[in-house]
Design an enzyme around this catalytic site. Structure first.
Site, PDB file in Angstrom:
ATOM      1  N   MET A 122      48.044  21.466  37.679  1.00 34.93           N
ATOM      2  CA  MET A 122      47.417  20.247  37.474  1.00 34.93           C
ATOM      3  C   MET A 122      47.358  19.844  36.042  1.00 34.93           C
ATOM      4  O   MET A 122      47.576  18.966  35.620  1.00 34.93           O
ATOM      5  CB  MET A 122      45.765  20.196  37.867  1.00 34.93           C
ATOM      6  N   CYS A 163      43.337  29.754  30.426  1.00 37.22           N
ATOM      7  CA  CYS A 163      44.337  28.523  29.853  1.00 37.22           C
ATOM      8  C   CYS A 163      44.882  28.822  28.592  1.00 37.22           C
ATOM      9  O   CYS A 163      44.809  30.026  28.147  1.00 37.22           O
ATOM     10  CB  CYS A 163      43.249  27.578  29.511  1.00 37.22           C
ATOM     11  N   GLY A 221      45.042  30.484  47.525  1.00 33.17           N
ATOM     12  CA  GLY A 221      44.738  30.331  49.057  1.00 33.17           C
ATOM     13  C   GLY A 221      44.872  31.718  49.680  1.00 33.17           C
ATOM     14  O   GLY A 221      44.820  32.784  48.736  1.00 33.17           O
ATOM     15  N   GLY A 234      41.462  32.661  47.842  1.00 33.20           N
ATOM     16  CA  GLY A 234      41.788  32.954  49.249  1.00 33.20           C
ATOM     17  C   GLY A 234      40.497  32.841  50.408  1.00 33.20           C
ATOM     18  O   GLY A 234      40.940  33.314  51.534  1.00 33.20           O
TER      19      GLY A 234
HETATM   20  C1  LIG Z   1      44.089  22.247  42.872  1.00 35.65           C
HETATM   21  C2  LIG Z   1      43.281  23.199  41.789  1.00 35.65           C
HETATM   22  C3  LIG Z   1      42.741  23.044  40.613  1.00 35.65           C
HETATM   23  C4  LIG Z   1      42.123  24.048  40.026  1.00 35.65           C
HETATM   24  N1  LIG Z   1      41.456  23.824  38.687  1.00 35.65           N
HETATM   25  C5  LIG Z   1      40.677  24.628  38.219  1.00 35.65           C
HETATM   26  C6  LIG Z   1      40.148  24.295  37.034  1.00 35.65           C
HETATM   27  O1  LIG Z   1      39.973  23.300  36.322  1.00 35.65           O
HETATM   28  N2  LIG Z   1      39.507  25.446  36.500  1.00 35.65           N
HETATM   29  C7  LIG Z   1      39.407  26.849  36.893  1.00 35.65           C
HETATM   30  O2  LIG Z   1      38.924  27.517  36.332  1.00 35.65           O
HETATM   31  N3  LIG Z   1      39.864  26.877  38.090  1.00 35.65           N
HETATM   32  C8  LIG Z   1      40.807  26.055  38.610  1.00 35.65           C
HETATM   33  N4  LIG Z   1      41.463  26.248  39.808  1.00 35.65           N
HETATM   34  C9  LIG Z   1      41.396  27.687  40.340  1.00 35.65           C
HETATM   35  C10 LIG Z   1      40.211  27.884  41.221  1.00 35.65           C
HETATM   36  O3  LIG Z   1      39.120  27.528  41.018  1.00 35.65           O
HETATM   37  C11 LIG Z   1      40.359  29.187  41.946  1.00 35.65           C
HETATM   38  O4  LIG Z   1      40.070  30.168  41.006  1.00 35.65           O
HETATM   39  C12 LIG Z   1      41.520  29.395  42.618  1.00 35.65           C
HETATM   40  O5  LIG Z   1      42.286  28.402  43.193  1.00 35.65           O
HETATM   41  C13 LIG Z   1      41.431  30.777  43.781  1.00 35.65           C
HETATM   42  O6  LIG Z   1      40.653  30.482  44.897  1.00 35.65           O
HETATM   43  P1  LIG Z   1      41.133  29.709  46.303  1.00 35.65           P
HETATM   44  O7  LIG Z   1      42.058  30.614  46.639  1.00 35.65           O
HETATM   45  O8  LIG Z   1      39.988  29.748  46.725  1.00 35.65           O
HETATM   46  O9  LIG Z   1      41.738  28.361  45.628  1.00 35.65           O
HETATM   47  C14 LIG Z   1      42.069  25.231  40.712  1.00 35.65           C
HETATM   48  C15 LIG Z   1      42.726  25.538  41.693  1.00 35.65           C
HETATM   49  C16 LIG Z   1      43.320  24.679  42.377  1.00 35.65           C
HETATM   50  C17 LIG Z   1      44.039  25.190  43.557  1.00 35.65           C
END
Ligand SMILES: Cc1cc2nc3c(=O)[nH]c(=O)nc-3n(C[C@H](O)[C@H](O)[C@H](O)COP(=O)(O)O)c2cc1C
Ligand SMILES: Cc1cc2nc3c(=O)[nH]c(=O)nc-3n(C[C@H](O)[C@H](O)[C@H](O)COP(=O)(O)OP(=O)(O)OC[C@H]3O[C@@H](n4cnc5c(N)ncnc54)[C@H](O)[C@@H]3O)c2cc1C
Ligand SMILES: Cc1cc2nc3c(=O)[nH]c(=O)nc-3n(C[C@H](O)[C@H](O)[C@H](O)COP(=O)(O)OP(=O)(O)OC[C@H]3O[C@@H](n4cnc5c(N)ncnc54)[C@H](O)[C@@H]3O)c2cc1C
Ligand SMILES: Cc1cc2nc3c(=O)[nH]c(=O)nc-3n(C[C@H](O)[C@H](O)[C@H](O)COP(=O)(O)O)c2cc1C
Ligand code: FES
Ligand code: FES
Lengths: 313, 258, 313, 258
Positions: free
Chosen positions: A72, A129, A216, A243
């Protein structure tokens, strides 16, 4: 009904399910939507000093039901503008955790002060970041940088600071230990895993930015390993991320050592109904086990594995 | 997951609008949209202007960089498509008024065609700046819909706003539903006309889109996400939203006037 | 028929498909089986100084068609005993690459000499193995250790040395650059991604060892990111590894910068027939593109992305 | 992916052998095996001794640590099962001789039962050290198979090796196929008898197993992998393998005498 409530750095959560940063986090009304749907806490998208549009599209690539990539580019309207969204969410009762990102410890500290002023209950530091100096590694991948950032932030604010650990590191547990040592009141792990996808027909990366992050179900086992190893090194509570898409997944994280979890990618398609589903599945699993409170299970899979494994494949 | 398809046909609909046809075997319904990846440029949301087999289509009006670039992309070029996403028009009503402004007509056309084919009586009120910018007037007339036109300069049909034509039609005859797509100020007017005539309305709205799968929040509109809860909403809902017709969010998430 | 042959550190390969280390690599006859089925090279399992039984079972956990975990624990009969398997494979015409692992640079060097004496065509260094000093990080996750190990090995042997890079690092490209600088003639990337799986019913890790490594389609995008970033930092050829199970996957790796690839998890269930299938799929893709030689496509997706991205999600 | 199941029934078949029955809805055929995870101990390959619905079964002889531990695990305990893996016995032949030694009878029993049920004439030659160690003799007789027995100490049936009984049976009457499972020296003898009588033979063999899905190479046997190409092989193939009946690989991959 089992007791799903947990405590995170002094904050009581009605259940362990928190909206992850970057998902449904652009508008205060969406944060409220997640809260009303059952999330026990909602994390804002990561907010910086100035408005950033983020990268051009494609910013997201679904790989299958088991994973997706995103780059993003940390779009956000800047802390000044964003504080209105937080105000809306707080007015509507949501327990808001503010996520911030910066390129230097000073920028983190300044943002922390501004974010704390919005009335969020805790801060989450997005350490995944880019370094202000560039070069592609993350500010959160070196324990010394983590120490410096966390120390600078903790000095500025009274609310609990949660350090979000990157999986793109040699030893995530060492990063967590550095954060704890510098004053973090909790650790969250993990952010996305560095990844790339190329379209073989067009012969170019799919994401406009090239490199992105994998999230995921594909990274659940990666997040679990991080939480597991962090649990062996730190005492502050851990928030598991990565995930999660079922109650059993939540339980895995809890058994690995997490006291709460964040839900990100599972919100895609299903929406925030996912919070209700996960709470229900979790409750059923606990009932089947005859466990009355989720808190009893935190770290429960470590029995017999107390000695950190020196050896791995 | 994008599918890479070749543009098999391209039609310049107006001086600023091109239609691309491409093979895409995933079932699509009128109202739904796809994300169109123009390699090396951008990926932008586009309603489907053709939803039947064998080939789908999008109709792109030059608005900014990618949509302008799209005008010059030739047949045989490869583009990426993902979707379809979002909901669809309800095709059940028997007497339909479809009110399109500018490229908004693109999403109404396949809905109107399908409704006519299934026996509905469809009236289309189409607005454009000038005659040459009129979209799909011939296509819709050929489909069996009744077509009324309004242009800002009077070069075709009524001079003035299509909203006036729509309001007149609603006054003159009974409709079971009003469909609308176009600039939000226009849609707001149409929605208000529909309300005052007691007719149920549906409007297809646009917001900045990134993920299109309901997670990034870029397309947030009140408590909704246009990519999954929309793009088609009951106009009663739209009218209840403070932002509708007034503000949208830019790519950073900042609220800006429409 | 397109020309699928490639060159890797002076070794001509009839196609880009190599059997990955640890798969079908215990017996010389299995190596020959992979060779006969169309692999252009076969890498031995990672061999150490002494026999090691590896970890107890469960050593493998299938997560779904998209990924699996393993923690084998580097079972191997020791270099002395294993040289017989290599002799068998060489007698039957296979192009064998010897993989070795050690806990120190000295152990790597000694093993390299012994492995080279078996007549293998190249060495692959498995740097994803525990430090002799323990603590759970890998010897290959620190550029200084990589430098030391590669330098020690290169001094001992004349055959090309391939450094296999771990994804469990802040900056895999920096590791690759260290290896190149120390004399590695090629880089292979990646090994498995650190992962863990917990059984929520039994409330314990599934793998007997606890922590394991994720492989299969789930890590393809992680391997691609590593190859992509490595390509931006080093000049020696790169061998892509991780989640390859189709001809299009091979092409993705080639476009990202790999001149050859290794196939691991895709051998499960399907067996070494996978090599024939991938070669055929690759040939069809090239024909469709009108490309006569695979070599033309190496790194082909980097056009327009020459500037290393300083920024990521 | 393991499924966690509860042992719903346990039967001590002999002083050193236990059968576990457990619900497992994945279809399984005689000859196939599962990986049995004894939490906190080991995960070991076990042929299915019961393959029918509703519940599958394995029959475990105490050989080493995990299999000894297994003898004392009680009903209601949770274990992990993955599989089934490997190939199956060919049930087409109409006159079958099944020669089992020790726990090798476990895999022959469901095959023999199913063959009898489908109208085949099945003769079982079962060997054991002593009468109390005889496995499934009653079960097989009850199924309608003819059962002949040999014990090392003569406490039941013929004194001596079951291979002698098998050879006699092959001499006395025509068989379309011989099935065998047991120690490899025994299987080698049976394979040679089958060859000399011109009867096709099938033997189920054991090798050290880790992955069970054909990748780790632990179970390599000549050019084969017992977990996917076996465990059932034509005895002609087994006889052609230099290792058969002579060596196996230990968990490190080192060749050791059987
Ligand atoms: C579309 C998207 C945007 C994300 N934006 C951020 C963000 O701005 N800051 C952050 O710390 N993590 C961000 N993440 C990471 C998620 O907070 C999370 O750590 C990561 O996706 C793993 O979890 P999940 O598998 O449940 O998505 C983002 C993830 C996705 C998929
Ligand atoms: C569901 C939906 C359906 C649409 N259907 C059609 C259609 O059928 N025909 C048609 O001509 N247009 C349609 N649009 C609008 C179209 O997506 C924009 O005109 C296009 O994205 C402009 O791209 P650009 O690069 O030329 O614009 P830019 O130069 O980037 O910016 C110009 C304006 O375009 C809009 N825009 C840019 N990027 C996006 C984006 N990712 N998402 C939404 N808006 C964006 C913004 O309002 C921006 O101010 C639709 C939009 C949505 C949300
Ligand atoms: C396809 C197959 C089907 C089998 N079916 C049966 C059966 O129906 N009934 C039965 O009683 N036994 C069966 N066995 C043998 C059974 O797996 C071993 O007896 C068991 O693994 C011993 O475990 P342990 O921990 O007690 O042995 P250990 O104490 O670990 O070692 C004792 C011996 O057991 C064998 N063994 C140990 N681990 C394994 C392993 N992972 N894979 C293979 N052998 C191993 C080795 O030969 C070892 O020397 C089968 C084996 C295979 C390969
Ligand atoms: C069962 C198994 C055993 C492995 N053993 C080794 C090994 O001994 N040495 C090594 O360098 N890599 C080993 N690997 C890693 C693979 O060589 C490869 O780097 C990794 O699995 C990613 O590729 P894949 O997704 O195609 O499997 C092993 C992987 C698996 C699945
Ligand atoms: S475009 Fe991402 S939520 Fe709608
Ligand atoms: S047990 Fe791993 S290959 Fe057979």
């Amino acid at each position: 009904m089992s007791d799903l409530s947990v405590e995170l750095a002094g904050i009581r959560l009605r259940n362990p399910l928190i909206l992850a940063s970057g998902i449904w986090g652009e508008s205060g009304q969406s944060l409220v939507g997640a809260w009303d749907a059952g999330a026990a806490g909602v994390i804002t998208k990561s907010i910086g000093s100035r408005p950033r549009p983020g990268y051009p599209n494609p910013t997201v690539e679904e790989l299958g039901s088991w994973g997706m990539l995103n780059a993003m580019g940390l779009p956000n309207p800047g802390i000044r503008e964003y504080s209105r969204e937080i105000a809306f969410a707080r007015e509507h009762g949501a327990l808001v955790i503010g996520s911030i990102f910066g390129g230097t410890a000073e920028e983190f500290a300044r943002l922390a002060r501004e974010m704390a002023a919005t009335g969020v209950r805790a801060l989450e530091l997005n350490l995944s970041c880019p370094h202000a100096e560039g070069f592609g590694t993350e500010i959160g991948s070196d324990p010394r940088d983590v120490d410096e950032v966390v120390r600078a932030v903790v000095r500025e604010v009274k609310i609990p600071v949660i350090a979000k650990i990157t999986p793109n590191a040699a030893d995530p547990a060492a990063l967590a230990a550095a954060a704890e040592n510098a004053g973090a009141r909790a650790i969250s792990a993990i952010n996305t895993v560095r990844a790339l996808s190329i379209d073989p027909t067009l012969m170019r990366p799919v994401l406009a930015h090239g490199i992105g992050g994998l999230s995921g179900p594909a990274i659940k086992s990666v997040g679990l390993a991080a939480v597991w190893q962090i649990r062996q090194r730190v005492r502050v509570p851990i928030v598991g991320v990565g995930g999660i898409s079922s109650g059993a997944d939540v339980l895995e994280y809890v058994l690995a050592g997490a006291c709460a979890v964040e839900i990100g990618t599972a919100v895609a398609h299903e929406g925030v109904r996912v919070f209700g589903r996960l709470a229900q599945e979790l409750d059923q699993l606990l009932s089947k086990k005859g466990v009355s409170s989720l808190r009893e299970l935190v770290g429960g899979a470590h029995r017999g594995f107390e000695i950190p494994a020196a050896d791995f494949p | 997951m994008h599918r890479i398809v070749e543009i098999e046909d391209r039609v310049l609909e107006t001086p600023s609008t091109v239609t691309w046809r491409f093979p895409y075997s995933v079932p699509c319904a009128p109202g739904q949209f796809v994300m169109v990846w123009i390699p090396g440029d951008d990926e932008i949301p586009m309603s489907l202007s053709y939803t039947d087999e064998p080939s789908k289509g999008v109709t792109i009006k030059a608005m900014g960089s990618a949509s302008r670039h799209a005008q010059s992309i030739s047949t045989g070029s490869s583009i990426g498509i993902r979707g379809p996403y979002g909901n669809r028009f309800d095709l059940a009503p028997r007497r339909i008024l479809a009110v399109g402004g500018g490229s908004g007509t693109a999403v109404l056309a396949p809905a109107a065609e399908l409704a006519v084919r299934s026996g509905a009586r469809v009236t289309c009120a189409l607005g454009a700046t000038t005659e040459t910018e009129l979209l799909f007037a011939t296509r819709l007339a050929a489909s069996g819909a009744r077509v009324e036109v309004a242009t800002d300069d009077g070069s075709a049909g009524t001079r003035g706003f299509v909203t006036v034509v729509a309001d007149r039609l609603l006054r003159e005859q009974p409709f079971d539903a009003v469909w609308t797509c176009g600039p939000e100020v226009m849609m707001r007017k149409v929605a208000e006309s529909a309300r005052s005539h007691g007719t149920v309305g549906y409007g297809s709205v646009e917001r900045h889109m990134k993920c299109a799968i309901g997670m990034c929040d870029a397309c947030a509109l009140g408590p909704y996400h246009v990519c999954v809860d929309g793009p088609v909403f009951r106009t009663e809902i739209l009218l209840s939203l403070e932002e509708f017709g007034r503000t949208k969010r830019d790519p950073s998430g900042r609220r800006v006037p429409l």
